[in-house]
Design an enzyme around this catalytic site. Structure first.
Site, mmCIF file in Angstrom:
data_model
loop_
_atom_site.group_PDB
_atom_site.id
_atom_site.type_symbol
_atom_site.label_atom_id
_atom_site.label_comp_id
_atom_site.label_asym_id
_atom_site.label_seq_id
_atom_site.Cartn_x
_atom_site.Cartn_y
_atom_site.Cartn_z
ATOM 1 N N SER A 66 40.534 24.788 40.905
ATOM 2 C CA SER A 66 39.234 25.553 40.329
ATOM 3 C C SER A 66 39.223 26.889 40.591
ATOM 4 O O SER A 66 38.232 27.590 40.083
ATOM 5 C CB SER A 66 37.982 24.574 40.854
ATOM 6 O OG SER A 66 38.015 24.941 42.195
ATOM 7 N N HIS A 86 42.034 22.239 34.268
ATOM 8 C CA HIS A 86 40.919 21.945 35.249
ATOM 9 C C HIS A 86 39.877 21.086 34.643
ATOM 10 O O HIS A 86 39.339 21.355 33.762
ATOM 11 C CB HIS A 86 40.565 23.393 35.570
ATOM 12 C CG HIS A 86 39.118 23.295 36.209
ATOM 13 N ND1 HIS A 86 38.156 24.240 36.444
ATOM 14 C CD2 HIS A 86 39.056 22.497 37.504
ATOM 15 C CE1 HIS A 86 37.366 23.750 37.281
ATOM 16 N NE2 HIS A 86 37.788 22.884 38.135
ATOM 17 N N GLU A 105 39.228 22.644 31.054
ATOM 18 C CA GLU A 105 39.714 24.260 30.892
ATOM 19 C C GLU A 105 41.149 24.415 30.851
ATOM 20 O O GLU A 105 41.715 23.747 31.979
ATOM 21 C CB GLU A 105 39.110 25.350 31.934
ATOM 22 C CG GLU A 105 37.822 25.350 31.933
ATOM 23 C CD GLU A 105 37.110 26.257 33.218
ATOM 24 O OE1 GLU A 105 36.165 27.084 33.047
ATOM 25 O OE2 GLU A 105 37.640 26.073 34.281
ATOM 26 N N ASN A 112 33.504 28.466 36.826
ATOM 27 C CA ASN A 112 33.173 28.946 38.101
ATOM 28 C C ASN A 112 32.974 30.384 37.977
ATOM 29 O O ASN A 112 32.210 30.486 38.924
ATOM 30 C CB ASN A 112 34.121 28.425 38.845
ATOM 31 C CG ASN A 112 33.891 27.104 39.302
ATOM 32 O OD1 ASN A 112 32.829 26.410 39.474
ATOM 33 N ND2 ASN A 112 35.104 26.238 39.515
#
Length: 384
Positions: free
Chosen positions: A116, A137, A149, A187
């Site tokens: 991540s 991800h 992702e 993130n």
């Protein structure tokens, strides 16, 4: 195709379940035998529960479990068409296992990381055939969260990127394509949800409960930032923030908070420790928020402006498309709306004015508006 998964923690076991549900032969490997036993027991419980609820038949559950091989030997990855690594976020450890995996599989096997926060390019640097590396991800829990992702590294071949995305799409997931930059889409763009909420608290504008109330009641977010940080774990959330901050060469926009650092240092991790920003002990009394809507809207407007600014900057720097950024935030972290669509609704000029006010007030680079917002206002453009 045979799919390998390295790491039998919650994420790895979840990815293995997703692949098996889609009919793949799966090998779940972990060098820790206890982790493998635990993963098998938990999957059995999940299957039993879904059968009891009538969502799965006994035959489907039995077939799914029969397609997963639980192993402590990486050699069992032999013959895999794709392997997804889901182990500790340590690049040296990842380098060691990727080198070992490459020696076991053939040249056509895609090697993916579920990281991540780490660079996909760095992870793939140890490979003899680095064009096979890619980031895939998932979000936790992998069987339930729709977003994945897909992150090609600079070394990744177009063929591998296409095949990996098509494979994950076939598993019923919603995929978005992200550039290999710190935090990828979610993130990165989500940092102000936590960071600006913490800053508002540190300034004494409002307490934890009031900020959460403003974001859930007025903003319609499913969880307030402090409840969410407690759910994720302050130790985990703080570490991700620190990692992103360092990866962006200490850009003030991503600066961590002393409040969260102190909570983490004190062991106030959140739900898992019984105390975080809120008290989760049995006889705890819930803190009542200040339900002043003027204050609440001020809080919401400030955090939302920072979120939109980050999303706009991700577009500006070609991290992802407008569509993929909004899809990532709604499907990956359940935002009530895509941030760029939200910006269009509010009015980009209004968002820019809010950011300019903050920048003028504080004089901090943290509040600098994205050049894209300025350009769009000048040209009278919208995101959609």
């Amino acid at each position: 195709m045979k799919v390998g998964v390295l790491g039998a923690g919650t994420m790895g076991a979840g990815i293995a379940q997703v692949a098996a549900q889609s009919g793949h032969e799966v090998v779940l490997v972990d060098v820790n035998e206890k982790a493998i036993i635990s993963a098998k027991e938990k999957l059995n419980k999940i299957i039993d529960r879904l059968i009891e609820k009538g969502k799965w038949t006994q035959d489907f559950g039995d077939d799914l479990l029969g397609r997963i091989k639980f192993s402590t030997e990486m050699q069992d990855f032999s013959g895999s068409g794709m392997i997804i690594e889901a182990i500790v976020e340590n690049v040296e450890v990842k380098h060691a296992v990727f080198s070992k995996m490459e020696a076991i599989v053939d040249k056509h096997c895609i090697l993916a990381s579920n990281t991540s926060s780490l660079s996909i390019a760095s992870i793939g640097s140890v490979l003899k055939n680095p064009e096979r590396i890619i980031g895939i991800h998932f979000f936790n829990p992998a069987p339930l969260m729709p977003l994945v992702e897909i992150i090609p590294a600079v070394q990744t071949s177009e063929k591998v990127a296409k095949e990996a995305r098509e494979m994950v799409d076939s598993w019923g997931k919603v995929t978005v394509l992200a550039k290999d930059t710190p935090g990828f889409i979610v993130n990165r763009v989500a940092r102000p949800f936590y960071g600006e909420a913490l800053r508002i608290y540190e300034e004494g504008v409002a307490d934890f409960a009031t900020i959460d109330w403003a974001m859930t009641e007025l903003g319609k977010f499913r969880m307030g930032p402090f409840t969410l940080m407690d759910y994720i774990g302050n130790d985990v959330n703080y570490t991700v923030t620190e990692t992103v901050f360092a990866a962006f060469y200490y850009d003030p926009r991503f600066k961590p908070s002393f409040t969260q650092k102190r909570h983490s240092e004190a062991g106030f991790y959140g739900r898992k420790s019984g105390r975080g920003f809120f008290d989760y002990s049995e006889n705890a009394i819930a803190v009542e928020p200040n339900k002043d809507e003027v204050l609440g809207n001020k809080i919401l407007k400030r955090i939302l402006a920072m979120l939109i600014n980050e999303a706009a900057d991700a577009v500006f720097l070609n991290v992802a498309t407008n569509e993929d950024i909004d899809l990532a935030m709604t499907k990956g972290v359940n935002y009530p709306k895509g941030l760029l669509k939200w910006a269009d609704e509010i009015g980009i000029e209004n968002v820019l004015n809010d950011l300019q006010e903050l920048f003028n007030e504080y004089g901090e680079d943290r509040y600098r508006p994205s050049p894209l917002l300025k350009k769009m206002v000048r040209e009278n453009k919208s995101f959609f």
